[in-house]
Write a protein that holds these residues in place. Structure first.
Motif, PDB file in Angstrom:
ATOM      1  N   PRO A   1       0.821  -1.225   0.000  1.00  0.00           N
ATOM      2  CA  PRO A   1       0.000   0.000   0.000  1.00  0.00           C
ATOM      3  C   PRO A   1       0.852   1.272   0.000  1.00  0.00           C
ATOM      4  CG  PRO A   1      -0.880  -1.580   1.558  1.00  0.00           C
ATOM      5  CD  PRO A   1       0.423  -2.146   1.070  1.00  0.00           C
ATOM      6  N   GLU A   2       1.971   1.234   0.682  1.00  0.00           N
ATOM      7  CA  GLU A   2       2.858   2.409   0.720  1.00  0.00           C
ATOM      8  C   GLU A   2       3.461   2.689  -0.653  1.00  0.00           C
ATOM      9  OE1 GLU A   2       3.160  -0.219   2.904  1.00  0.00           O
ATOM     10  OE2 GLU A   2       2.165   0.774   4.581  1.00  0.00           O
ATOM     11  N   GLU A   3       3.861   1.628  -1.351  1.00  0.00           N
ATOM     12  CA  GLU A   3       4.414   1.800  -2.704  1.00  0.00           C
ATOM     13  C   GLU A   3       3.345   2.331  -3.652  1.00  0.00           C
ATOM     14  OE1 GLU A   3       7.811  -1.690  -2.924  1.00  0.00           O
ATOM     15  OE2 GLU A   3       5.710  -2.260  -3.134  1.00  0.00           O
ATOM     16  N   LEU A   4       2.145   1.773  -3.541  1.00  0.00           N
ATOM     17  CA  LEU A   4       1.039   2.233  -4.390  1.00  0.00           C
ATOM     18  C   LEU A   4       0.755   3.713  -4.142  1.00  0.00           C
ATOM     19  CD1 LEU A   4      -1.174   1.658  -6.456  1.00  0.00           C
ATOM     20  CD2 LEU A   4      -2.625   0.895  -4.564  1.00  0.00           C
ATOM     21  N   ASN A   5       0.716   4.114  -2.882  1.00  0.00           N
ATOM     22  CA  ASN A   5       0.473   5.525  -2.557  1.00  0.00           C
ATOM     23  C   ASN A   5       1.554   6.423  -3.127  1.00  0.00           C
ATOM     24  OD1 ASN A   5      -1.950   5.189  -1.184  1.00  0.00           O
ATOM     25  ND2 ASN A   5      -0.935   4.871   0.774  1.00  0.00           N
ATOM     26  N   LEU A   6       2.802   5.999  -3.037  1.00  0.00           N
ATOM     27  CA  LEU A   6       3.906   6.801  -3.557  1.00  0.00           C
ATOM     28  C   LEU A   6       3.802   6.964  -5.072  1.00  0.00           C
ATOM     29  CD1 LEU A   6       6.568   8.293  -3.064  1.00  0.00           C
ATOM     30  CD2 LEU A   6       7.728   6.093  -3.334  1.00  0.00           C
ATOM     31  N   ILE A   7       3.552   5.866  -5.766  1.00  0.00           N
ATOM     32  CA  ILE A   7       3.432   5.921  -7.228  1.00  0.00           C
ATOM     33  C   ILE A   7       2.227   6.757  -7.633  1.00  0.00           C
ATOM     34  CG2 ILE A   7       3.080   4.525  -9.300  1.00  0.00           C
ATOM     35  CD1 ILE A   7       4.665   2.286  -7.827  1.00  0.00           C
ATOM     36  N   PHE A   8       1.126   6.615  -6.885  1.00  0.00           N
ATOM     37  CA  PHE A   8      -0.071   7.423  -7.155  1.00  0.00           C
ATOM     38  C   PHE A   8       0.241   8.911  -6.983  1.00  0.00           C
ATOM     39  CE2 PHE A   8      -3.888   9.513  -5.343  1.00  0.00           C
ATOM     40  CZ  PHE A   8      -4.691   9.479  -6.472  1.00  0.00           C
ATOM     41  N   GLU A   9       0.889   9.265  -5.897  1.00  0.00           N
ATOM     42  CA  GLU A   9       1.243  10.669  -5.655  1.00  0.00           C
ATOM     43  C   GLU A   9       2.172  11.205  -6.734  1.00  0.00           C
ATOM     44  OE1 GLU A   9       2.687  10.943  -1.624  1.00  0.00           O
ATOM     45  OE2 GLU A   9       0.798  10.179  -0.821  1.00  0.00           O
ATOM     46  N   GLU A  10       3.083  10.382  -7.226  1.00  0.00           N
ATOM     47  CA  GLU A  10       3.969  10.798  -8.320  1.00  0.00           C
ATOM     48  C   GLU A  10       3.163  11.038  -9.599  1.00  0.00           C
ATOM     49  OE1 GLU A  10       6.792   7.596  -8.420  1.00  0.00           O
ATOM     50  OE2 GLU A  10       7.986   8.444  -6.774  1.00  0.00           O
ATOM     51  N   ALA A  11       2.181  10.190  -9.860  1.00  0.00           N
ATOM     52  CA  ALA A  11       1.339  10.358 -11.049  1.00  0.00           C
ATOM     53  C   ALA A  11       0.521  11.640 -10.938  1.00  0.00           C
ATOM     54  CB  ALA A  11       0.423   9.149 -11.226  1.00  0.00           C
ATOM     55  N   VAL A  12      -0.007  11.924  -9.758  1.00  0.00           N
ATOM     56  CA  VAL A  12      -0.760  13.166  -9.541  1.00  0.00           C
ATOM     57  C   VAL A  12       0.147  14.370  -9.755  1.00  0.00           C
ATOM     58  CG1 VAL A  12      -1.983  14.557  -7.818  1.00  0.00           C
ATOM     59  CG2 VAL A  12      -2.446  12.102  -8.000  1.00  0.00           C
ATOM     60  N   ALA A  13       1.355  14.311  -9.227  1.00  0.00           N
ATOM     61  CA  ALA A  13       2.297  15.417  -9.396  1.00  0.00           C
ATOM     62  C   ALA A  13       2.646  15.613 -10.866  1.00  0.00           C
ATOM     63  CB  ALA A  13       3.556  15.155  -8.577  1.00  0.00           C
TER      64      ALA A  13
ATOM     65  N   ASP B   1      -7.850   1.286  -3.970  1.00  0.00           N
ATOM     66  CA  ASP B   1      -6.598   0.814  -4.571  1.00  0.00           C
ATOM     67  C   ASP B   1      -6.747   0.596  -6.074  1.00  0.00           C
ATOM     68  OD1 ASP B   1      -5.245   0.946  -2.184  1.00  0.00           O
ATOM     69  OD2 ASP B   1      -5.275  -1.221  -1.807  1.00  0.00           O
ATOM     70  N   GLU B   2      -7.886   0.065  -6.497  1.00  0.00           N
ATOM     71  CA  GLU B   2      -8.129  -0.092  -7.938  1.00  0.00           C
ATOM     72  C   GLU B   2      -8.174   1.271  -8.618  1.00  0.00           C
ATOM     73  OE1 GLU B   2     -10.755  -4.175  -8.235  1.00  0.00           O
ATOM     74  OE2 GLU B   2     -11.745  -2.351  -7.508  1.00  0.00           O
ATOM     75  N   ALA B   3      -8.753   2.249  -7.952  1.00  0.00           N
ATOM     76  CA  ALA B   3      -8.807   3.600  -8.523  1.00  0.00           C
ATOM     77  C   ALA B   3      -7.405   4.180  -8.664  1.00  0.00           C
ATOM     78  CB  ALA B   3      -9.668   4.504  -7.650  1.00  0.00           C
ATOM     79  N   LYS B   4      -6.569   3.982  -7.656  1.00  0.00           N
ATOM     80  CA  LYS B   4      -5.176   4.463  -7.733  1.00  0.00           C
ATOM     81  C   LYS B   4      -4.434   3.786  -8.877  1.00  0.00           C
ATOM     82  CE  LYS B   4      -4.782   5.572  -2.852  1.00  0.00           C
ATOM     83  NZ  LYS B   4      -4.206   5.212  -1.554  1.00  0.00           N
ATOM     84  N   GLU B   5      -4.591   2.470  -8.989  1.00  0.00           N
ATOM     85  CA  GLU B   5      -3.916   1.729 -10.049  1.00  0.00           C
ATOM     86  C   GLU B   5      -4.364   2.205 -11.428  1.00  0.00           C
ATOM     87  OE1 GLU B   5      -4.900  -2.289  -9.023  1.00  0.00           O
ATOM     88  OE2 GLU B   5      -3.442  -2.341  -7.374  1.00  0.00           O
ATOM     89  N   THR B   6      -5.655   2.410 -11.590  1.00  0.00           N
ATOM     90  CA  THR B   6      -6.175   2.857 -12.881  1.00  0.00           C
ATOM     91  C   THR B   6      -5.708   4.281 -13.190  1.00  0.00           C
ATOM     92  OG1 THR B   6      -8.087   1.421 -12.627  1.00  0.00           O
ATOM     93  CG2 THR B   6      -8.254   3.166 -14.278  1.00  0.00           C
ATOM     94  N   TYR B   7      -5.699   5.152 -12.185  1.00  0.00           N
ATOM     95  CA  TYR B   7      -5.209   6.510 -12.371  1.00  0.00           C
ATOM     96  C   TYR B   7      -3.760   6.473 -12.858  1.00  0.00           C
ATOM     97  CZ  TYR B   7      -4.304  11.445 -11.321  1.00  0.00           C
ATOM     98  OH  TYR B   7      -3.987  12.779 -11.414  1.00  0.00           O
ATOM     99  N   ILE B   8      -2.943   5.667 -12.224  1.00  0.00           N
ATOM    100  CA  ILE B   8      -1.531   5.538 -12.607  1.00  0.00           C
ATOM    101  C   ILE B   8      -1.420   5.046 -14.044  1.00  0.00           C
ATOM    102  CG2 ILE B   8       0.586   4.225 -12.156  1.00  0.00           C
ATOM    103  CD1 ILE B   8      -0.372   4.239  -9.132  1.00  0.00           C
ATOM    104  N   GLU B   9      -2.209   4.037 -14.398  1.00  0.00           N
ATOM    105  CA  GLU B   9      -2.195   3.508 -15.767  1.00  0.00           C
ATOM    106  C   GLU B   9      -2.603   4.572 -16.780  1.00  0.00           C
ATOM    107  OE1 GLU B   9      -4.720   0.072 -15.769  1.00  0.00           O
ATOM    108  OE2 GLU B   9      -3.459  -0.969 -14.298  1.00  0.00           O
ATOM    109  N   LEU B  10      -3.629   5.346 -16.463  1.00  0.00           N
ATOM    110  CA  LEU B  10      -4.071   6.417 -17.371  1.00  0.00           C
ATOM    111  C   LEU B  10      -2.963   7.433 -17.604  1.00  0.00           C
ATOM    112  CD1 LEU B  10      -7.680   7.140 -16.053  1.00  0.00           C
ATOM    113  CD2 LEU B  10      -7.071   6.296 -18.330  1.00  0.00           C
ATOM    114  N   VAL B  11      -2.316   7.846 -16.527  1.00  0.00           N
ATOM    115  CA  VAL B  11      -1.244   8.840 -16.627  1.00  0.00           C
ATOM    116  C   VAL B  11      -0.084   8.279 -17.449  1.00  0.00           C
ATOM    117  CG1 VAL B  11       0.484  10.149 -15.317  1.00  0.00           C
ATOM    118  CG2 VAL B  11      -1.883  10.029 -14.508  1.00  0.00           C
TER     119      VAL B  11
END
Length: 88
Positions: free
Chosen positions: A3-15, A70-80
Motif C-alpha cells: 500500500p505504501e508503494e502504491l500511494n507513492l506511485i499514485f502521488e507521483e502520477a498526480v504530481a 486501490d483499484e482507482a489508484k492503479e487505474t489513475y496511474i495507468e491512465l497517466v
C-alpha cells in the motif's frame, strides 16, 4: 505492491499531471477526475459553475462506483502512464 508503494506511485502520477502545462482532452480529464476522487475518498459534490460539467463529473463518478480505492489508484496511474507514453 505494498500500500505504501502504491500511494507513492499514485502521488507521483498526480504530481506529473499537476506539473503538465498543456491542456488535456476533456474525456481524459473526466476519467482522471473520477479515479482521483475515488482514490482519495473525496465524496464532495462536483463544484463547477456549469451544470453540464457537474453532470459529466457525476456520471464519471457513477461509472466507477463499484471499484476499490486501490483499484482507482492503479487505474489513475495507468491512465497517466499511457497518456504520456503515447503523447510523443
Amino acid at each position: 505492491m505494498t500500500p505504501e508503494e502504491l500511494n507513492l506511485i499514485f502521488e507521483e502520477a498526480v504530481a506529473r499531471i499537476n506539473a503538465h502545462t498543456e491542456p488535456f482532452p476533456a474525456d481524459f480529464l473526466l476519467r482522471l477526475y473520477a479515479y482521483y476522487k475515488k482514490a482519495t475518498n473525496n465524496y464532495d459534490r462536483p463544484s463547477s459553475r456549469k451544470p453540464i460539467i457537474n453532470a459529466f463529473k457525476t456520471n464519471a463518478l457513477f461509472q466507477i462506483k463499484d471499484i476499490t480505492t486501490d483499484e482507482a489508484k492503479e487505474t489513475y496511474i495507468e491512465l497517466v502512464n499511457s497518456y504520456f507514453l503515447y503523447r510523443k
